[in-house]
Design a protein around this motif. Structure first.
Motif, PDB file in Angstrom:
ATOM      1  N   SER A  34       0.803  -1.221   0.000  1.00 53.21           N
ATOM      2  CA  SER A  34       0.000   0.000   0.000  1.00 53.21           C
ATOM      3  C   SER A  34       0.839   1.276   0.000  1.00 53.21           C
ATOM      4  CB  SER A  34      -0.929   0.025   1.225  1.00 53.21           C
ATOM      5  OG  SER A  34      -0.175   0.057   2.432  1.00 53.21           O
ATOM      6  N   THR A  35       2.111   1.177   0.396  1.00 55.38           N
ATOM      7  CA  THR A  35       2.961   2.369   0.468  1.00 55.38           C
ATOM      8  C   THR A  35       4.135   2.303  -0.508  1.00 55.38           C
ATOM      9  OG1 THR A  35       2.399   2.654   2.802  1.00 55.38           O
ATOM     10  CG2 THR A  35       4.351   3.827   1.986  1.00 55.38           C
ATOM     11  N   PHE A  36       4.896   1.215  -0.451  1.00 55.93           N
ATOM     12  CA  PHE A  36       6.108   1.113  -1.278  1.00 55.93           C
ATOM     13  C   PHE A  36       5.789   0.940  -2.764  1.00 55.93           C
ATOM     14  CE2 PHE A  36       9.416  -1.532  -3.286  1.00 55.93           C
ATOM     15  CZ  PHE A  36      10.503  -0.672  -3.166  1.00 55.93           C
ATOM     16  N   LEU A  37       4.926  -0.024  -3.084  1.00 55.50           N
ATOM     17  CA  LEU A  37       4.650  -0.304  -4.494  1.00 55.50           C
ATOM     18  C   LEU A  37       4.053   0.878  -5.256  1.00 55.50           C
ATOM     19  CD1 LEU A  37       3.420  -4.022  -4.495  1.00 55.50           C
ATOM     20  CD2 LEU A  37       5.648  -3.103  -5.180  1.00 55.50           C
ATOM     21  N   PRO A  38       3.087   1.611  -4.680  1.00 55.09           N
ATOM     22  CA  PRO A  38       2.575   2.773  -5.424  1.00 55.09           C
ATOM     23  C   PRO A  38       3.646   3.812  -5.750  1.00 55.09           C
ATOM     24  CG  PRO A  38       1.042   2.168  -3.689  1.00 55.09           C
ATOM     25  CD  PRO A  38       2.283   1.345  -3.471  1.00 55.09           C
ATOM     26  N   LYS A  39       4.697   3.880  -4.935  1.00 47.48           N
ATOM     27  CA  LYS A  39       5.762   4.850  -5.192  1.00 47.48           C
ATOM     28  C   LYS A  39       6.669   4.417  -6.342  1.00 47.48           C
ATOM     29  CE  LYS A  39       6.027   6.804  -0.538  1.00 47.48           C
ATOM     30  NZ  LYS A  39       6.884   7.008   0.674  1.00 47.48           N
ATOM     31  N   VAL A  40       6.918   3.109  -6.459  1.00 47.33           N
ATOM     32  CA  VAL A  40       7.832   2.654  -7.508  1.00 47.33           C
ATOM     33  C   VAL A  40       7.107   2.279  -8.802  1.00 47.33           C
ATOM     34  CG1 VAL A  40       9.493   1.829  -5.800  1.00 47.33           C
ATOM     35  CG2 VAL A  40       7.815   0.224  -6.742  1.00 47.33           C
ATOM     36  N   SER A  41       5.793   2.060  -8.739  1.00 47.83           N
ATOM     37  CA  SER A  41       5.049   1.594  -9.913  1.00 47.83           C
ATOM     38  C   SER A  41       5.195   2.478 -11.137  1.00 47.83           C
ATOM     39  CB  SER A  41       3.564   1.429  -9.555  1.00 47.83           C
ATOM     40  OG  SER A  41       3.376   0.347  -8.680  1.00 47.83           O
ATOM     41  N   PRO A  42       5.094   3.818 -11.020  1.00 50.20           N
ATOM     42  CA  PRO A  42       5.193   4.651 -12.234  1.00 50.20           C
ATOM     43  C   PRO A  42       6.506   4.504 -12.984  1.00 50.20           C
ATOM     44  CG  PRO A  42       4.295   5.922 -10.398  1.00 50.20           C
ATOM     45  CD  PRO A  42       4.794   4.628  -9.831  1.00 50.20           C
ATOM     46  N   TRP A  43       7.553   4.055 -12.296  1.00 55.45           N
ATOM     47  CA  TRP A  43       8.849   3.941 -12.956  1.00 55.45           C
ATOM     48  C   TRP A  43       8.858   2.875 -14.041  1.00 55.45           C
ATOM     49  CZ3 TRP A  43      12.779   7.248 -12.798  1.00 55.45           C
ATOM     50  CH2 TRP A  43      12.751   8.228 -11.812  1.00 55.45           C
ATOM     51  N   ALA A  44       7.924   1.943 -13.999  1.00 58.70           N
ATOM     52  CA  ALA A  44       7.832   0.949 -15.070  1.00 58.70           C
ATOM     53  C   ALA A  44       7.534   1.629 -16.405  1.00 58.70           C
ATOM     54  CB  ALA A  44       6.748  -0.081 -14.739  1.00 58.70           C
ATOM     55  N   LEU A  45       6.599   2.574 -16.393  1.00 62.61           N
ATOM     56  CA  LEU A  45       6.258   3.268 -17.625  1.00 62.61           C
ATOM     57  C   LEU A  45       7.317   4.290 -18.006  1.00 62.61           C
ATOM     58  CD1 LEU A  45       2.401   3.716 -17.270  1.00 62.61           C
ATOM     59  CD2 LEU A  45       3.710   1.898 -18.364  1.00 62.61           C
ATOM     60  N   TYR A  46       7.956   4.911 -17.013  1.00 61.92           N
ATOM     61  CA  TYR A  46       9.062   5.822 -17.327  1.00 61.92           C
ATOM     62  C   TYR A  46      10.184   5.057 -18.033  1.00 61.92           C
ATOM     63  CZ  TYR A  46       6.769   8.760 -13.776  1.00 61.92           C
ATOM     64  OH  TYR A  46       5.863   9.489 -13.046  1.00 61.92           O
ATOM     65  N   GLY A  47      10.488   3.874 -17.517  1.00 63.68           N
ATOM     66  CA  GLY A  47      11.525   3.051 -18.146  1.00 63.68           C
ATOM     67  C   GLY A  47      11.137   2.622 -19.547  1.00 63.68           C
ATOM     68  N   LEU A  48       9.858   2.284 -19.738  1.00 62.98           N
ATOM     69  CA  LEU A  48       9.378   1.894 -21.058  1.00 62.98           C
ATOM     70  C   LEU A  48       9.542   3.036 -22.055  1.00 62.98           C
ATOM     71  CD1 LEU A  48       7.781   0.067 -23.042  1.00 62.98           C
ATOM     72  CD2 LEU A  48       5.695   1.033 -22.070  1.00 62.98           C
ATOM     73  N   LEU A  49       9.119   4.234 -21.679  1.00 61.55           N
ATOM     74  CA  LEU A  49       9.201   5.379 -22.585  1.00 61.55           C
ATOM     75  C   LEU A  49      10.652   5.736 -22.891  1.00 61.55           C
ATOM     76  CD1 LEU A  49       6.348   7.599 -21.063  1.00 61.55           C
ATOM     77  CD2 LEU A  49       6.238   6.131 -23.086  1.00 61.55           C
ATOM     78  N   PHE A  50      11.514   5.672 -21.876  1.00 56.09           N
ATOM     79  CA  PHE A  50      12.940   5.941 -22.101  1.00 56.09           C
ATOM     80  C   PHE A  50      13.540   4.919 -23.073  1.00 56.09           C
ATOM     81  CE2 PHE A  50      17.363   5.017 -20.967  1.00 56.09           C
ATOM     82  CZ  PHE A  50      17.948   6.262 -21.137  1.00 56.09           C
ATOM     83  N   THR A  51      13.191   3.646 -22.894  1.00 60.92           N
ATOM     84  CA  THR A  51      13.700   2.594 -23.769  1.00 60.92           C
ATOM     85  C   THR A  51      13.270   2.833 -25.214  1.00 60.92           C
ATOM     86  OG1 THR A  51      13.615   0.988 -21.961  1.00 60.92           O
ATOM     87  CG2 THR A  51      13.743   0.104 -24.192  1.00 60.92           C
ATOM     88  N   ILE A  52      12.023   3.221 -25.402  1.00 59.77           N
ATOM     89  CA  ILE A  52      11.512   3.463 -26.751  1.00 59.77           C
ATOM     90  C   ILE A  52      12.243   4.629 -27.407  1.00 59.77           C
ATOM     91  CG2 ILE A  52       9.480   4.237 -28.041  1.00 59.77           C
ATOM     92  CD1 ILE A  52       7.800   2.615 -26.011  1.00 59.77           C
ATOM     93  N   VAL A  53      12.462   5.712 -26.660  1.00 63.48           N
ATOM     94  CA  VAL A  53      13.180   6.865 -27.219  1.00 63.48           C
ATOM     95  C   VAL A  53      14.589   6.455 -27.660  1.00 63.48           C
ATOM     96  CG1 VAL A  53      14.199   9.117 -26.694  1.00 63.48           C
ATOM     97  CG2 VAL A  53      11.880   8.602 -25.936  1.00 63.48           C
TER      98      VAL A  53
END
Length: 369
Positions: free
Chosen positions: A226-245
């Protein structure tokens, strides 16, 4: 599968964050930005290509690791035994990935590119490289079974180390010889493939497992989810977008300078992704796997390991070869197609009565959105 009202479909969309809801837009922008950067910034593709270790691009590796860690940190590793006991799922995945997938790409490549041997060979290599990276995030976005995805990706990784070179020899040399067709070759080693697996799966898998183990021991499962995962979850999409660029910046010049060839390569790829995903979905539904595991089966069948395919094509035929271009076009087509299929899956979710989904297992992919 049972029908439900349209109102039950709405919460899935409503619980998505702005980042997730407009994911196709962000991915389109990332692809365009990468292509434009690679075309307009002199020497960028060469500079990025030089930042590598033993043939592995460090920028792409960084993006993939950042992308995969949050999803693998969400996996409940104490539930993996429920997946390994599901023989229908495991056998279905192996058949789709290692029997149907390579055979289908071989057939499509020869049927649709009979006059373009370099592109045809490149596509066959793409078909042999089963997905171990991006499928994790597509599955999570579509609310598939995380534990099942982790097990199937690990299983694919083991088979990839053992079978990739052998199947490459069979589909590029032996089978064409039997059929009286033009033969090709492939140059790779089990260590090259194992290295790719260890980096792109092993590191984030170990980090995700240790995060959950230490986090739950230190502060409990409730805090972790409820606390840790919501903080790190958005980084999955940040990493995806960075990889695509980065990926499209590396190959922007080549893609932009050969648009007609890209279209020819795209046609069999579109057919491949549609058939593999649709076949996986129909098979899972027919076997009564429920929404989550059916979705996982479909995405693990449709995805491919573009990093491995490109690396093998470049090592064997050179960075400017048609085989390498076919590998590069793979994610150009795969990314938008599988994003679209995420939304198709979320729509189809309302038509399942999912016996495999436990109400006590929180879905951060929904609850945090």
């Amino acid at each position: 599968m049972g029908k439900t009202s349209a109102s039950s479909r709405q919460p899935v969309v409503d619980k998505m964050s702005t980042l997730d809801r407009f994911l196709p837009v962000w991915i389109g922008i990332a692809m365009a930005a990468g292509l434009l950067l690679g075309r307009w910034v002199q020497g960028l593709d060469t500079g990025l290509d030089k930042v590598q270790v033993d043939g592995i691009s460090l920028p792409i590796a960084l993006g993939l690791l950042v992308m995969m860690y949050p999803v693998l940190a969400k996996v409940r590793y104490d539930r993996l035994d429920t997946v390994t006991a599901d023989r229908k799922l495991l056998v279905s995945s192996l058949v789709l990935n290692w029997v149907l997938g390579p055979a289908l790409m071989f057939a499509l490549a020869w049927l649709l590119l009979p006059d373009l041997p370099e592109y045809r060979t490149g596509l066959i290599i793409v078909g042999l490289a089963r997905c171990i990276a991006m499928v994790i995030i597509w599955n999570d976005l579509a609310c598939g079974d995380r534990e099942a995805a982790a097990v199937l990706v690990a299983l694919n990784s083991l088979f990839q180390v053992v079978m990739f070179a052998a199947l490459g020899w069979f589909y590029l040399s032996v089978l064409p010889g039997w059929l009286g067709l033009e033969q090709a070759s492939i140059s790779t080693s089990p260590w090259q493939i194992a290295e790719s697996v260890l980096i792109f799966l092993g590191i984030p898998l170990a980090a995700g497992f240790l995060s959950r183990r230490w986090g739950e021991r230190a502060k409990g499962r409730q805090w972790y989810e409820s606390t840790f995962l919501p903080k790190v979850s958005p980084w999955a999409l940040y990493g995806l977008l960075f990889t695509i660029v980065v990926l499209f910046a590396l190959q922007g010049e080549q893609i932009a300078s050969r648009p007609a060839d890209v279209v020819r390569i795209a046609v069999p790829l579109l057919a491949y992704f549609a058939i593999m995903w649709g076949g996986g979905y129909l098979l899972g539904a027919a076997l009564g796997m429920g929404y989550q595991r059916t979705t996982t089966l479909a995405f693990t069948a449709a995805g491919n390991n573009f990093e491995l395919a490109i690396a093998v094509a470049i090592a064997t035929y050179g960075p400017l070869s048609g085989q390498a271009l076919a590998g590069v076009v793979g994610p150009l087509i795969e990314v938008p197609v599988l994003v679209a299929l995420v939304y198709v899956s979320l729509f189809l979710r309302t038509r399942f009565r999912d016996s495999t989904e436990s109400p006590d297992v929180p879905r951060e992919v929904e609850d945090a959105r």
